[in-house]
Design a protein around this motif. Sequence first.
Motif, PDB file in Angstrom:
ATOM      1  N   GLY A 178       4.991   9.418   4.129  1.00 21.82           N
ATOM      2  CA  GLY A 178       5.882  10.574   4.157  1.00 21.82           C
ATOM      3  C   GLY A 178       5.548  11.591   5.225  1.00 21.82           C
ATOM      4  O   GLY A 178       6.437  12.263   5.738  1.00 21.82           O
ATOM      5  N   LEU A 179       4.292  11.722   5.597  1.00 24.91           N
ATOM      6  CA  LEU A 179       3.901  12.738   6.576  1.00 24.91           C
ATOM      7  C   LEU A 179       4.186  12.301   8.005  1.00 24.91           C
ATOM      8  O   LEU A 179       4.768  13.038   8.795  1.00 24.91           O
ATOM      9  CB  LEU A 179       2.418  13.083   6.421  1.00 24.91           C
ATOM     10  N   THR A 180       3.772  11.090   8.357  1.00 22.98           N
ATOM     11  CA  THR A 180       3.837  10.653   9.756  1.00 22.98           C
ATOM     12  C   THR A 180       5.055   9.792  10.082  1.00 22.98           C
ATOM     13  O   THR A 180       5.384   9.606  11.251  1.00 22.98           O
ATOM     14  CB  THR A 180       2.579   9.857  10.119  1.00 22.98           C
ATOM     15  N   GLY A 181       5.688   9.226   9.051  1.00 20.25           N
ATOM     16  CA  GLY A 181       6.796   8.312   9.303  1.00 20.25           C
ATOM     17  C   GLY A 181       6.356   6.910   9.674  1.00 20.25           C
ATOM     18  O   GLY A 181       7.193   6.036   9.914  1.00 20.25           O
ATOM     19  N   LEU A 182       5.045   6.673   9.728  1.00 18.92           N
ATOM     20  CA  LEU A 182       4.536   5.322   9.986  1.00 18.92           C
ATOM     21  C   LEU A 182       4.636   4.486   8.714  1.00 18.92           C
ATOM     22  O   LEU A 182       4.879   5.002   7.626  1.00 18.92           O
ATOM     23  CB  LEU A 182       3.083   5.381  10.433  1.00 18.92           C
ATOM     24  N   SER A 183       4.444   3.189   8.868  1.00 21.34           N
ATOM     25  CA  SER A 183       4.327   2.344   7.683  1.00 21.34           C
ATOM     26  C   SER A 183       3.077   2.746   6.898  1.00 21.34           C
ATOM     27  O   SER A 183       2.139   3.304   7.463  1.00 21.34           O
ATOM     28  CB  SER A 183       4.251   0.873   8.090  1.00 21.34           C
ATOM     29  N   ASN A 184       3.102   2.450   5.596  1.00 25.86           N
ATOM     30  CA  ASN A 184       1.960   2.835   4.770  1.00 25.86           C
ATOM     31  C   ASN A 184       1.121   1.624   4.364  1.00 25.86           C
ATOM     32  O   ASN A 184       1.422   0.479   4.728  1.00 25.86           O
ATOM     33  CB  ASN A 184       2.419   3.618   3.541  1.00 25.86           C
ATOM     34  N   ARG A 185       0.064   1.870   3.610  1.00 22.49           N
ATOM     35  CA  ARG A 185      -0.876   0.818   3.215  1.00 22.49           C
ATOM     36  C   ARG A 185      -0.177  -0.308   2.462  1.00 22.49           C
ATOM     37  O   ARG A 185      -0.515  -1.483   2.628  1.00 22.49           O
ATOM     38  CB  ARG A 185      -1.982   1.436   2.349  1.00 22.49           C
ATOM     39  N   ARG A 186       0.769   0.060   1.609  1.00 25.07           N
ATOM     40  CA  ARG A 186       1.469  -0.954   0.820  1.00 25.07           C
ATOM     41  C   ARG A 186       2.179  -1.961   1.727  1.00 25.07           C
ATOM     42  O   ARG A 186       2.094  -3.168   1.520  1.00 25.07           O
ATOM     43  CB  ARG A 186       2.472  -0.263  -0.105  1.00 25.07           C
ATOM     44  N   PHE A 187       2.890  -1.449   2.726  1.00 27.65           N
ATOM     45  CA  PHE A 187       3.617  -2.354   3.619  1.00 27.65           C
ATOM     46  C   PHE A 187       2.664  -3.140   4.514  1.00 27.65           C
ATOM     47  O   PHE A 187       2.952  -4.273   4.885  1.00 27.65           O
ATOM     48  CB  PHE A 187       4.601  -1.561   4.472  1.00 27.65           C
ATOM     49  N   PHE A 188       1.547  -2.509   4.861  1.00 32.50           N
ATOM     50  CA  PHE A 188       0.572  -3.182   5.717  1.00 32.50           C
ATOM     51  C   PHE A 188       0.153  -4.527   5.124  1.00 32.50           C
ATOM     52  O   PHE A 188       0.108  -5.541   5.829  1.00 32.50           O
ATOM     53  CB  PHE A 188      -0.672  -2.306   5.906  1.00 32.50           C
ATOM     54  N   ALA A 189      -0.169  -4.546   3.823  1.00 28.80           N
ATOM     55  CA  ALA A 189      -0.658  -5.775   3.191  1.00 28.80           C
ATOM     56  C   ALA A 189       0.378  -6.894   3.306  1.00 28.80           C
ATOM     57  O   ALA A 189       0.035  -8.047   3.618  1.00 28.80           O
ATOM     58  CB  ALA A 189      -1.004  -5.503   1.727  1.00 28.80           C
ATOM     59  N   GLU A 190       1.657  -6.560   3.061  1.00 30.80           N
ATOM     60  CA  GLU A 190       2.710  -7.577   3.136  1.00 30.80           C
ATOM     61  C   GLU A 190       2.887  -8.072   4.576  1.00 30.80           C
ATOM     62  O   GLU A 190       2.972  -9.278   4.834  1.00 30.80           O
ATOM     63  CB  GLU A 190       4.028  -6.996   2.627  1.00 30.80           C
ATOM     64  N   TYR A 191       2.974  -7.133   5.482  1.00 31.05           N
ATOM     65  CA  TYR A 191       3.251  -7.484   6.874  1.00 31.05           C
ATOM     66  C   TYR A 191       2.086  -8.253   7.501  1.00 31.05           C
ATOM     67  O   TYR A 191       2.296  -9.236   8.226  1.00 31.05           O
ATOM     68  CB  TYR A 191       3.541  -6.207   7.672  1.00 31.05           C
TER      69      TYR A 191
END
Length: 345
Positions: A178-191
């Motif tokens: 929410g702060l930076t607009g980057l992907s977060n940890r949750r999406f990182f694991a999937e990707y």
Amino acid sequence: MTTPASGDQDEELPVSAVNPPIMVLLVDDQVMVAEAVRRALLCEPEIEFHYCSNPAEAVAIAKQVQPTVILQDLVMPTVGGLDLVRQYRDELQTSSIPIIVLSTKEEASVKSDAFRVGANDYLVKLPDRIELIARIRYHSAAYVSQLQRDEAYRALRKSQQALMESNLELQRLTNVDGLTGLSNRRFFAEYYETEWLGAIREKKAISILMVDIDHFKQYNDTYGHLAGDEVLKSVAESLRENFRRPRDLVVRMGGEEFIVILPQTTATELAALATKVVLAVEALNLPHLASPVAPYVTISVGGATRLPEPDEFSFSLVEAADKAMYEAKRSGRNRAVMSKGYLAE
């Protein structure tokens, strides 16, 4: 009798008309026939009668009246009844209106032609009053029912589309910091798992960069958390600008820590990219007077590259990059260190 003026409307039949009264449009050049039909329907208050004596105006009037049934004479002086049926079927607004063809002949070949071009029914004129009303009611009810089904389907599709858009937005929000607009940890694991398996299939190297803002706690203590949030956003934007290939992914893992997934990137390429991003953050020139490293915000970067094997643990690459990042911190910060034991050219 009601004879509307000729007109043309390009809009589709409005949804609000899905519960109309029975609307009959008679197209016949003989006024005597029109009067006979009008009289036959006179005692049916829910049936509204319209008459068109000029076949050249029939399609335009049908669009204007929006009948639930068209009574169409087969033989007229200027335009053939079958040609008119074809014209109704070619127009979006009249394409599905039931058409009862009226003819003076009880011939199978004529009936066949009428049905072939799109007629729904066939009556020899003048038909018995009870039969005429029964057929008008039957075709009108079927048409209105179809309109209602179409309206329900459109409403359902609209609801499904809205739900799908809401779900996509919810999914996007759950995968975005929410702060930076980057992907977060949750999406990182999937990707990351997807790219790791892709690297195995493609037999291509995959690289990871771990990024940490140096002495970020001291920054927050000195400048406040709101200023710290601005630094996080500035560093995130710098990372985003430096890793722009379609499959590159920059992730905020939490706090002041970021990770970058770089598919199809060799160790040599990775080292150059890591150094580039260290210099890019330096160039932001964000004041950090509490840092013993430099008077501006800096980062420490660790990198690792691997040509993965099918039975290999995917997060071993992340661990190697993380260790390299801590080595960068131990060796003075504001630098990039590549993992020595976990490389692939």
